[in-house]
Design an enzyme around this catalytic site. Structure first.
Site, PDB file in Angstrom:
ATOM      1  N   GLU A 117       0.638  -1.479  -0.428  1.00 26.58           N
ATOM      2  CA  GLU A 117       0.021   0.180  -0.220  1.00 26.58           C
ATOM      3  C   GLU A 117       0.941   1.312  -0.038  1.00 26.58           C
ATOM      4  O   GLU A 117       2.007   1.132   0.656  1.00 26.58           O
ATOM      5  CB  GLU A 117      -1.070   0.525   1.246  1.00 26.58           C
ATOM      6  CG  GLU A 117      -2.290  -0.957   1.165  1.00 26.58           C
ATOM      7  CD  GLU A 117      -2.779  -0.865   2.801  1.00 26.58           C
ATOM      8  OE1 GLU A 117      -4.203  -1.222   2.209  1.00 26.58           O
ATOM      9  OE2 GLU A 117      -2.410  -0.881   3.422  1.00 26.58           O
ATOM     10  N   CYS A 122      -0.398   5.066   9.938  1.00 25.27           N
ATOM     11  CA  CYS A 122       0.944   4.670  10.334  1.00 25.27           C
ATOM     12  C   CYS A 122       0.730   3.326  10.881  1.00 25.27           C
ATOM     13  O   CYS A 122       0.078   3.519  11.830  1.00 25.27           O
ATOM     14  CB  CYS A 122       2.018   5.181  11.093  1.00 25.27           C
ATOM     15  SG  CYS A 122       2.518   6.842  10.673  1.00 25.27           S
TER      16      CYS A 122
END
Ligand code: SAH
Length: 326
Positions: free
Chosen positions: A84, A317
């Site tokens: 991703e 994150c």
């Protein structure tokens, strides 16, 4: 060989070895990264030569999800693995957070990407194409690149250095080192990067070795002292990342210990609100983060709280996954 794996220097060497003028590298880089050609179909003598040795094998966007300030792209790779990348829209421009490996071997206990062991390193072309494909898909220019997606960039050192070299070359994309940030959990290889002109962010996440070793096994190979020594001897300012984990590293004492640790070090602390994963950790409360932050500031330490992007998309994150969730 994939054409996007080639550094400018390697292309020059390629032409020289064939008795061709190495200045042709400039034309090729211009075609690839400015005109964005995606094949050598236009007939010319050089294209005929290149066609024999290089391909344009690509990566495919297989899913795209968006929220107000972020877009997450899932890329399918040639061997059916996927990774991703996340586009973040800042007021000062677009930044793309890219992946450097399929999975990750660092084993940080709070991180989703690490829950899947490393399957393989990405080649330079797979990093270059995350950037080119994202720009093409979004129809927007991306000015900044952060290597903060899946993987440990310095565990894929040569390929990451080639990638930075390729996108940075002035005859190609020209992404300046000051617009590139490498995030690393801190591995011994870091000691080779004193002179690097890219921005560096090191995942510190704890004020002492006892806590850090519990969170990050890499601490046994590269400790807090190593990180501080590195940061002290580097000319440029380094970012030290610190995830706020409730009850683990977020007390007032932890803040005071952190302030002592980094006093006089050329760095700033980036406090990261923990993003929810399937792992058993909780984010510190907003109040706790605010207290922690003020202790740092009152102790004269430069600190910021990281702005959040894409948490609704599981694109923040540590939430990125190499596993297809479709
Ligand atoms: N391997 C590199 C880069 C990838 S992770 C590194 O460790 O720095 C990018 C950052 O996100 C690191 O600081 C990492 O510790 C942090 N991170 C991992 N999981 C997170 C989570 N769930 N919430 C917030 N940050 C996380």
């Amino acid at each position: 060989m994939n054409i996007y794996n080639m550094t400018f220097h390697a292309l020059e060497a390629y032409f020289s070895e064939r008795g061709e003028n190495k200045a042709k590298a400039k034309i090729i880089f211009n075609n690839l990264y400015r005109k964005r050609i995606t094949n050598f179909d236009l007939s010319s003598r050089i294209n005929e030569i290149l066609k024999k040795d290089f391909n344009f094998e690509s990566i495919k966007i297989i899913e795209k999800s968006s929220c107000s300030n972020a877009v997450k792209l899932l890329f399918g790779l040639y061997d059916n693995n996927s990774v991703e990348a996340v586009l973040m829209r800042h007021d000062y421009g677009n930044a793309l957070c890219i992946s450097t490996q399929v999975g990750c071997n660092m084993g940080c206990v709070f991180c989703q990407s690490g829950a899947m062991k490393k399957v393989r390193d990405l080649q330079p072309f797979e990093m270059v194409l995350q950037l080119l494909k994202a720009e093409e898909e979004l129809g927007e220019k991306i000015n900044r690149v952060t290597l903060m997606g899946i993987g440990e960039p310095l565990d894929n050192f040569e390929n990451v250095m080639d990638f930075i070299n390729i996108i940075g070359h002035r005859h190609g994309r020209g992404t300046a080192p000051r617009h590139i940030t490498i995030s690393t959990c801190g591995v011994p290889k870091l000691d080779e990067l004193h002179e690097i002109s890219c921005n560096l962010a090191i995942s510190l996440h704890a004020p002492n070795n006892e806590i850090r070793s519990r969170l990050m096994p890499v601490n046994n190979a590269y400790s807090i002292e190593n990180i501080i020594d590195f940061t002290k001897t580097r000319k440029k300012k380094t970012t030290l990342e610190y995830i706020m984990l409730a009850g683990i590293n977020d007390s007032d004492d932890n803040a005071r210990e952190l302030a002592e640790l980094v006093r006089g070090v050329n760095c700033y602390i980036n406090l990261i609100p923990y993003n929810e994963t399937s792992l058993n950790f909780a984010r510190s409360s907003t109040e706790r983060m605010a207290n922690f932050y003020s202790i740092l500031i009152q102790s004269g330490i430069r600190a910021v709280v990281r702005k959040e992007f894409g948490s609704e998309l599981k694109a923040a994150c540590g939430q990125l996954s190499s596993e297809r969730t479709l």
